[in-house]
Design a protein around this motif. Sequence first.
Motif, PDB file in Angstrom:
ATOM      1  N   CYS A  91       0.847  -1.192   0.000  1.00  0.00           N
ATOM      2  CA  CYS A  91       0.000   0.000   0.000  1.00  0.00           C
ATOM      3  C   CYS A  91       0.885   1.246   0.000  1.00  0.00           C
ATOM      4  CB  CYS A  91      -0.882   0.046   1.255  1.00  0.00           C
ATOM      5  SG  CYS A  91      -1.901  -1.415   1.541  1.00  0.00           S
ATOM      6  N   TYR A  92       0.254   2.396  -0.284  1.00  0.00           N
ATOM      7  CA  TYR A  92       1.011   3.637  -0.080  1.00  0.00           C
ATOM      8  C   TYR A  92       0.231   4.567   0.846  1.00  0.00           C
ATOM      9  CZ  TYR A  92      -1.606   6.786  -3.316  1.00  0.00           C
ATOM     10  OH  TYR A  92      -2.554   7.572  -3.932  1.00  0.00           O
ATOM     11  N   SER A 122      -8.390  -7.502  -5.392  1.00  0.00           N
ATOM     12  CA  SER A 122      -9.486  -6.588  -5.021  1.00  0.00           C
ATOM     13  C   SER A 122      -9.609  -6.453  -3.506  1.00  0.00           C
ATOM     14  CB  SER A 122     -10.808  -7.060  -5.631  1.00  0.00           C
ATOM     15  OG  SER A 122     -11.154  -8.346  -5.164  1.00  0.00           O
ATOM     16  N   SER A 123      -9.376  -7.552  -2.764  1.00  0.00           N
ATOM     17  CA  SER A 123      -9.404  -7.461  -1.295  1.00  0.00           C
ATOM     18  C   SER A 123      -8.242  -6.606  -0.789  1.00  0.00           C
ATOM     19  CB  SER A 123      -9.335  -8.856  -0.678  1.00  0.00           C
ATOM     20  OG  SER A 123     -10.483  -9.611  -1.011  1.00  0.00           O
ATOM     21  N   ALA A 124      -7.077  -6.749  -1.424  1.00  0.00           N
ATOM     22  CA  ALA A 124      -5.927  -5.921  -1.066  1.00  0.00           C
ATOM     23  C   ALA A 124      -6.218  -4.447  -1.345  1.00  0.00           C
ATOM     24  CB  ALA A 124      -4.700  -6.377  -1.847  1.00  0.00           C
ATOM     25  N   GLN A 125      -6.848  -4.174  -2.464  1.00  0.00           N
ATOM     26  CA  GLN A 125      -7.226  -2.794  -2.796  1.00  0.00           C
ATOM     27  C   GLN A 125      -8.128  -2.209  -1.708  1.00  0.00           C
ATOM     28  OE1 GLN A 125     -10.326  -2.146  -5.758  1.00  0.00           O
ATOM     29  NE2 GLN A 125      -8.956  -0.747  -6.850  1.00  0.00           N
ATOM     30  N   ARG A 127      -7.256   0.960   0.814  1.00  0.00           N
ATOM     31  CA  ARG A 127      -8.089   2.164   0.812  1.00  0.00           C
ATOM     32  C   ARG A 127      -8.675   2.441   2.193  1.00  0.00           C
ATOM     33  NH1 ARG A 127     -11.346   1.586  -5.000  1.00  0.00           N
ATOM     34  NH2 ARG A 127      -9.582   2.258  -6.291  1.00  0.00           N
ATOM     35  N   LYS A 128      -8.901   1.398   2.950  1.00  0.00           N
ATOM     36  CA  LYS A 128      -9.460   1.573   4.294  1.00  0.00           C
ATOM     37  C   LYS A 128      -8.400   2.014   5.293  1.00  0.00           C
ATOM     38  CE  LYS A 128     -12.027  -0.909   7.894  1.00  0.00           C
ATOM     39  NZ  LYS A 128     -12.671  -2.206   8.269  1.00  0.00           N
ATOM     40  N   ASN A 129      -7.190   1.491   5.156  1.00  0.00           N
ATOM     41  CA  ASN A 129      -6.163   1.709   6.182  1.00  0.00           C
ATOM     42  C   ASN A 129      -5.045   2.672   5.767  1.00  0.00           C
ATOM     43  OD1 ASN A 129      -6.835  -0.416   8.404  1.00  0.00           O
ATOM     44  ND2 ASN A 129      -7.067  -1.516   6.451  1.00  0.00           N
TER      45      ASN A 129
END
Length: 287
Positions: A103-104, A123-126, A130-132
């Motif tokens: 993530c960034y 998609s789960s990683a995305q 986005r949440k964290n």
Amino acid sequence: MNWTEAQTYCREIYMDLATIENTDEINKFLNTVSSFGLSSNVWIGLYTTINWRWSDGYTGTGAEYRNWKIQPDFYSAREFCVGIAKDGTWWDDNCFAGRYFICYRGTQQNPGFVAVKVAMSWSSAQSYCRKNFIDLAIVRNQNENQAVANVVPFGYLAWVGLFRDPDFYWSDGSSFSFTNWYSGSNPLGSMRVACGVAALQSSGTWKFLPCETRLPFVCYSVPVSRQAVKLKIKLEDSSVDLNDPAVKADMLKKLQDWLKEKGIRVTLKWREEPDGKVFQKENKTEL
């Protein structure tokens, strides 16, 4: 012919390049090509568009940066997401595979990269990023690529934010649902569009080649039905002879063009009487 030439030919002479939508049509297709002695690759109406995008929508400077280990091989036509290895090289991969991911955080202009050591689909990683954090990692140059590679766990391939949609199409506009993929690689290189063949040496399964390749091809047609339509024409200029060959040809062309604009693909011709005439003058009886 190349794929585009084959498409034009099929549309002019038949209906379109072959569309295959179920197993019965596969069998019919294979019986047709075998009767012509074909045994290699033949064009069908399948094609795919290739548009790699970043998860966070970034399109600025460096958006086209790539560091493929090998050009995307699109194995079994199922690899639409991108992972990065510890050496900084990129691989296309099946989006449903469980992978660690990067993530960034911070901003697009000044990102920091974080490895998440939990195996997830792309998609789960995305969703997790986005949440964290902000989103899955974007990589726009060699420096950023090295920074991402530095946090990739040893021995793992980790998702980054590059992906593309499964954009498959049939030349005639049919919806795409049934598949018959070849279990092997489809080297995409830098192509923006790749065109589909039936690999006859592999039971007619489908794979992709550069559209400029010259190959035999298969068209499809539909059963011919004929229908007679009566026309009643009112002349504004009584000097016009509707049975003049030039007048008849001009009228037929205009009718054909009008129907084509409406999406109706038919072949028109005049029905002639034994005397060679098409139009008969209607006598009016006044009461």
